[in-house]
Every structure is written in structure tokens, then in C-alpha cells.
Design a protein around this motif. Sequence first.
Motif, PDB file in Angstrom:
ATOM      1  N   PHE A   1       1.152  -0.968   0.016  1.00  0.00           N
ATOM      2  CA  PHE A   1      -0.248  -0.345   0.448  1.00  0.00           C
ATOM      3  C   PHE A   1       1.126   1.313  -0.171  1.00  0.00           C
ATOM      4  O   PHE A   1       0.219   1.763  -0.259  1.00  0.00           O
ATOM      5  CB  PHE A   1      -1.110   0.119   1.435  1.00  0.00           C
ATOM      6  N   MET A   2       2.255   1.109   0.130  1.00  0.00           N
ATOM      7  CA  MET A   2       3.446   2.547   0.337  1.00  0.00           C
ATOM      8  C   MET A   2       3.687   2.256  -1.366  1.00  0.00           C
ATOM      9  O   MET A   2       3.753   3.890  -1.311  1.00  0.00           O
ATOM     10  CB  MET A   2       4.094   2.023   1.080  1.00  0.00           C
ATOM     11  N   LEU A   3       3.561   1.525  -1.968  1.00  0.00           N
ATOM     12  CA  LEU A   3       3.859   1.179  -3.308  1.00  0.00           C
ATOM     13  C   LEU A   3       2.770   1.828  -4.495  1.00  0.00           C
ATOM     14  O   LEU A   3       2.642   3.042  -4.929  1.00  0.00           O
ATOM     15  CB  LEU A   3       3.770   0.021  -3.929  1.00  0.00           C
ATOM     16  N   LEU A   4       1.245   2.000  -4.264  1.00  0.00           N
ATOM     17  CA  LEU A   4       0.841   2.014  -4.151  1.00  0.00           C
ATOM     18  C   LEU A   4       0.008   4.280  -4.093  1.00  0.00           C
ATOM     19  O   LEU A   4       0.113   4.626  -4.660  1.00  0.00           O
ATOM     20  CB  LEU A   4      -1.328   1.864  -3.366  1.00  0.00           C
ATOM     21  N   SER A   5       0.244   3.893  -2.744  1.00  0.00           N
ATOM     22  CA  SER A   5       0.968   5.735  -2.300  1.00  0.00           C
ATOM     23  C   SER A   5       1.739   6.246  -3.412  1.00  0.00           C
ATOM     24  O   SER A   5       1.208   7.632  -3.482  1.00  0.00           O
ATOM     25  CB  SER A   5       0.133   5.494  -1.123  1.00  0.00           C
ATOM     26  N   VAL A   6       2.421   5.454  -3.350  1.00  0.00           N
ATOM     27  CA  VAL A   6       4.078   6.186  -3.986  1.00  0.00           C
ATOM     28  C   VAL A   6       3.573   7.135  -5.637  1.00  0.00           C
ATOM     29  O   VAL A   6       3.287   7.260  -6.172  1.00  0.00           O
ATOM     30  CB  VAL A   6       5.045   5.742  -3.529  1.00  0.00           C
ATOM     31  N   VAL A   7       2.870   5.644  -6.802  1.00  0.00           N
ATOM     32  CA  VAL A   7       2.862   5.128  -7.628  1.00  0.00           C
ATOM     33  C   VAL A   7       1.782   6.836  -8.266  1.00  0.00           C
ATOM     34  O   VAL A   7       1.573   7.441  -8.831  1.00  0.00           O
ATOM     35  CB  VAL A   7       2.292   3.956  -8.125  1.00  0.00           C
ATOM     36  N   LEU A   8      -0.107   6.380  -7.442  1.00  0.00           N
ATOM     37  CA  LEU A   8      -0.355   7.660  -7.332  1.00  0.00           C
ATOM     38  C   LEU A   8      -0.048   8.833  -6.417  1.00  0.00           C
ATOM     39  O   LEU A   8      -0.440  10.098  -7.467  1.00  0.00           O
ATOM     40  CB  LEU A   8      -1.568   7.071  -6.608  1.00  0.00           C
ATOM     41  N   ASP A   9       0.688   8.927  -6.178  1.00  0.00           N
ATOM     42  CA  ASP A   9       1.246  10.814  -5.625  1.00  0.00           C
ATOM     43  C   ASP A   9       1.951  10.775  -6.728  1.00  0.00           C
ATOM     44  O   ASP A   9       2.098  12.364  -7.272  1.00  0.00           O
ATOM     45  CB  ASP A   9       2.120  10.602  -4.646  1.00  0.00           C
ATOM     46  N   VAL A  10       3.192   9.929  -7.484  1.00  0.00           N
ATOM     47  CA  VAL A  10       3.858  10.627  -8.750  1.00  0.00           C
ATOM     48  C   VAL A  10       2.993  11.350  -9.342  1.00  0.00           C
ATOM     49  O   VAL A  10       3.226  11.430 -10.804  1.00  0.00           O
ATOM     50  CB  VAL A  10       5.091   9.473  -8.594  1.00  0.00           C
ATOM     51  N   ALA A  11       1.863   9.689  -9.626  1.00  0.00           N
ATOM     52  CA  ALA A  11       0.863  10.117 -11.371  1.00  0.00           C
ATOM     53  C   ALA A  11       0.151  11.014 -11.126  1.00  0.00           C
ATOM     54  O   ALA A  11       0.166  11.691 -12.146  1.00  0.00           O
ATOM     55  CB  ALA A  11       0.234   8.433 -11.351  1.00  0.00           C
ATOM     56  N   LEU A  12      -0.525  12.112 -10.465  1.00  0.00           N
ATOM     57  CA  LEU A  12      -1.026  12.955  -9.859  1.00  0.00           C
ATOM     58  C   LEU A  12      -0.202  14.322  -9.835  1.00  0.00           C
ATOM     59  O   LEU A  12      -0.419  14.949 -10.763  1.00  0.00           O
ATOM     60  CB  LEU A  12      -2.316  12.332  -8.616  1.00  0.00           C
ATOM     61  N   ASN A  13       1.654  13.917  -9.090  1.00  0.00           N
ATOM     62  CA  ASN A  13       1.343  15.801  -9.477  1.00  0.00           C
ATOM     63  C   ASN A  13       1.180  16.727 -10.655  1.00  0.00           C
ATOM     64  O   ASN A  13       1.173  17.666 -10.900  1.00  0.00           O
ATOM     65  CB  ASN A  13       3.057  14.905  -9.106  1.00  0.00           C
ATOM     66  N   PRO A  14       1.997  15.925 -12.019  1.00  0.00           N
ATOM     67  CA  PRO A  14       1.971  16.616 -13.583  1.00  0.00           C
ATOM     68  C   PRO A  14       0.284  16.916 -13.522  1.00  0.00           C
ATOM     69  O   PRO A  14       0.211  17.657 -13.642  1.00  0.00           O
ATOM     70  CB  PRO A  14       3.088  15.501 -14.267  1.00  0.00           C
ATOM     71  N   VAL A  15      -0.649  16.028 -13.085  1.00  0.00           N
ATOM     72  CA  VAL A  15      -1.711  16.397 -13.508  1.00  0.00           C
ATOM     73  C   VAL A  15      -2.304  17.139 -12.750  1.00  0.00           C
ATOM     74  O   VAL A  15      -2.581  18.191 -13.519  1.00  0.00           O
ATOM     75  CB  VAL A  15      -2.496  15.049 -13.544  1.00  0.00           C
TER      76      VAL A  15
END
Length: 494
Positions: free
Chosen positions: A167-181
Motif C-alpha cells: 500500500f506504500m507502493l500504491l500511495s507512491v504511484v498515485l502521488d507521482v502520477a497525480l503530481n504533473p496532472v
Amino acid sequence: MKPDARLTTGPIGRTLLLFTLPVLGSNILQSLNASINSVWVGRFLGEAALTATSNANIILFFLLGVVFGISMANMNGQAVGAHNLDHARRVVGTSTTFFVAMSVLASVLGFIYTPDILAAMNTPADAAPLAVSYLRIIFLALPFMYFYNFVMMTLRGAGDSRTPFWFMLLSVVLDVALNPVLIFGVGPIPALGIAGSALATLIAQLVSLAAMMVLLYRRRHFLLLHRAQLALLLPDAAILRALVVKGLPMGLQMVVISSSAIVMMALVNAYGSQTTAAYGVASQLWTYVQMPALAVGASVSSMVAQNVGAGLWQRVSRITRVGLVFNVAMTGALVALIYLFNRHSLGLFLGTDGVAIGIAQHINVVVLWSFILFGFTIVIFGTVRATGAVMAPLVILFLSMWVIRLPFAWTLGPRIGADAIWWSFPVGSVVSLVLAVGYYRFGNWRRSHILPTGPHPAEAVGQAPDTSMGTPCEDAGPVSDEAEAATPEAEGVR
């Protein structure tokens, strides 16, 4: 989902390694997430925006550090190891109420006083408006961050390090993907600038927390509270007192670390911008060098807590020894790798600045090896903290940083220059290790308790803990509970 008995019955080396790897992965993910977010903010929003996030993250580091300390004290590994699940659930209930109340209070006060907090930190004027916007959203996310960390530490204390990793992996992937958006906007989503970076963190934490709770309830995790157990949310006075008494000293360690780092940076700044840049880049590499030791220390703490609860004191000393070996292997490998590619690794950050690279190379030569000693200290601290002995590590940390390291750097600076700063790291590490080993061998940490759980099984049959750190090769495989219980040892230090 029932408790996993591997931490108390499995082969120590293999079990500790399998528990450590997900913890190490989580640490790496968090650092990579912060680095990637800094790249988005720094490269596309400018230096003022990066300064704003840096100031805000110092505050976040402090707040989460305090909570991390309290959540570590909350870890009910002793109760799980003793198979006292009713007590473990009471701990979860009291802790849940405590964390919710504390996080909401911190969130509200932080949101209101954000400008005052940043002003007190002397945040540069051009970065202050951006920092206010960023930090206020972070304060809105704080309750989710608090509870997210609380749940992850509770799972690790109960013997599960894999679920927090995924779930840390899920959080990091979401955070990284949402930043530029959210920073630049896409389609109907408006460009939010620096606020978008903070909002990405909020969304990622909330989604990951919700998904983790759904999975745990579907698995019927043994520590979850159901409708018939909601009365356990009423705080138990004894448990609450233990959480605060044991948790605050651990939270204060973050204050000692962060405050000494600020003073150390002030000393480094006196030697000019190239020295500061070199130190900053070397510190970036040190973050990754320290990760194995921190992961092994956290894993040792979780494993020791359950074995203390089960009264398996001989396994406690063997877990410590294996943890020390793992630290040498993992931290030592990273140190050797950086020594081998010293200039190349620094060049990734410093480009063609030959002067700064030369200074950074020298800093690494002096400092890097001492992180192996740092790792030994962290493993020993992991063992003693698991029993509830939290004051001694705090005192040792304060002495090594504020009584030894900083005065050493400040006093010898006029004589040997910046080398006084670099050599203060090994000197502080040697002092902290000597004190930690002394406390492990001769201190009273074996009589401490994290929570009021009653006498240990070992005490009930007249056992006393093994205090030696002997040779690591003694871990030849699994040892049964019966074999452990049949091996009484003399009281005190061998």
C-alpha cells in the motif's frame, strides 16, 4: 486472518530477512517519492516553489516523526507474541481514539497558524505565499497521514511487513502520477501549481488508506475492531498513559536529530557555497546508505517484541546478533559501492563542478564508513526499544549529537577547518555505539514493558534473558518453543 507465528518460531535469519526487505522497500519508495516530487516542483515551478516545499516538509518531518515515535510505542508485539489478542485489541482501540483526536487537533491548529509557523522559520518572502498554500493542504492531509502511519506500524508490530509495503507502493504511484496532472492541469482539471503537488499527496494517502482498510476487513484481520467491539474505542487509562510515556521520548528523538541537523548546516554554511553544495549532495547519498540499517532496526524491534511477549529471551539475543550481521552485509555493501564509484555518484548531482565534487569525495571518504557503526547502534536500539526501554536511546542520541558531535565540530573548526565537521560524524558514531553496547550489556532494559501486560511467560517459569551478543553463527536454524523454554539462564549479565 490469524496471527503469524513465524516471528517467534521460524528460523531467525530467514524470517528477519523476509520481514526486513518490505520495510526497506517502503523506505526507498518514500525517498524516491519525495525526490520525484521535488523534481516536478523545482524544475517547473522554480526555486521559490522548491524552497516553499522544503520549508513545509521540515514541519511535516517533525510532525510525522513525533507520531512515528508514539506509534512505535503503540506496537503491541508483546501482546501478540503472548497470544493475548484481547489486550492487543484494547491497545488498538485506545490508540485509534488517541490518534484521531491528536491528528485532528494538529490539523486544525496547523491550518490556522500556518503563516505564523512559516514566519517563525524565517521562510524567504518570495516563497512564503507558496509555502502557505502548500502547507495548508498538507495540514488537511495530516489526519490521513497520521492514521496511515499508525496502521502500518501496527501491522508491522503484529508481524506483517508485506501489506504496508504494497500500500506504500500504491500511495507512491498515485502521488507521482497525480503530481504533473494537478500541477499543470489536464482537460477539465485546472492547473493548481504548488497546491496541486500537496493535493496529490492528500489524494494518494486517502486512497491508499481506504484500500488498505477494505482489504484488512475482507481478510478479517485479528486486530480489527468490529461493531461488537466498538466499546474498546473508549480510552483505557493505563494503555493511554503507557503510549504517552513511552511514545514521547521516541518522538523527542526526532527533535534531537532535526535540531542538530539545523545547527550542523549552519556550521557548514560558514565554509562557502561549494562546501555547502558538496555536503548537501553527500547527505543525499547518506539517506540511502542509512536505509538498510533503519529497516533492519525496525524489523528487529518488531521481531523482538513478539519474542519478549512469548518469553523467548534466548531468541531475543540471537535476533540481535543476526540483525548486526545483516547491517554489516547490507550497509557495508552500499558503503563499498559508493567508495568504488565515489566521483561518478556525486557527478550525477554536481555535474561538472570539479571543486564541489572534490570536496564531496573527501567528505565521503571521512564519513561513509561510520554508517556501519550507526547501523550497529540502530539494531541495538531496536532491541531495547521493543521491551519499552525508550529513555536510554534518547539520552545516548542526545549525548552523541549535542554533547560530542556538535561541540567537536565547533571547537576544532578554527584549527582544522571543515574537516572538524566531517570527522565529528565518525566520532559521534563511535560514542553512540559504545554507549549503546554498554546499555545492552549492563542496562535494565530487560525489565521494561511497553504496555501493562502482566508478567512475561519467561518470568513465570523462572527464566531470565540472555544478554550476550555472542557469535552470529549460532543461528543454525529454527528452535522450537519447547527447546527455548527448557533453557534457563542465570540472572544478569553473562
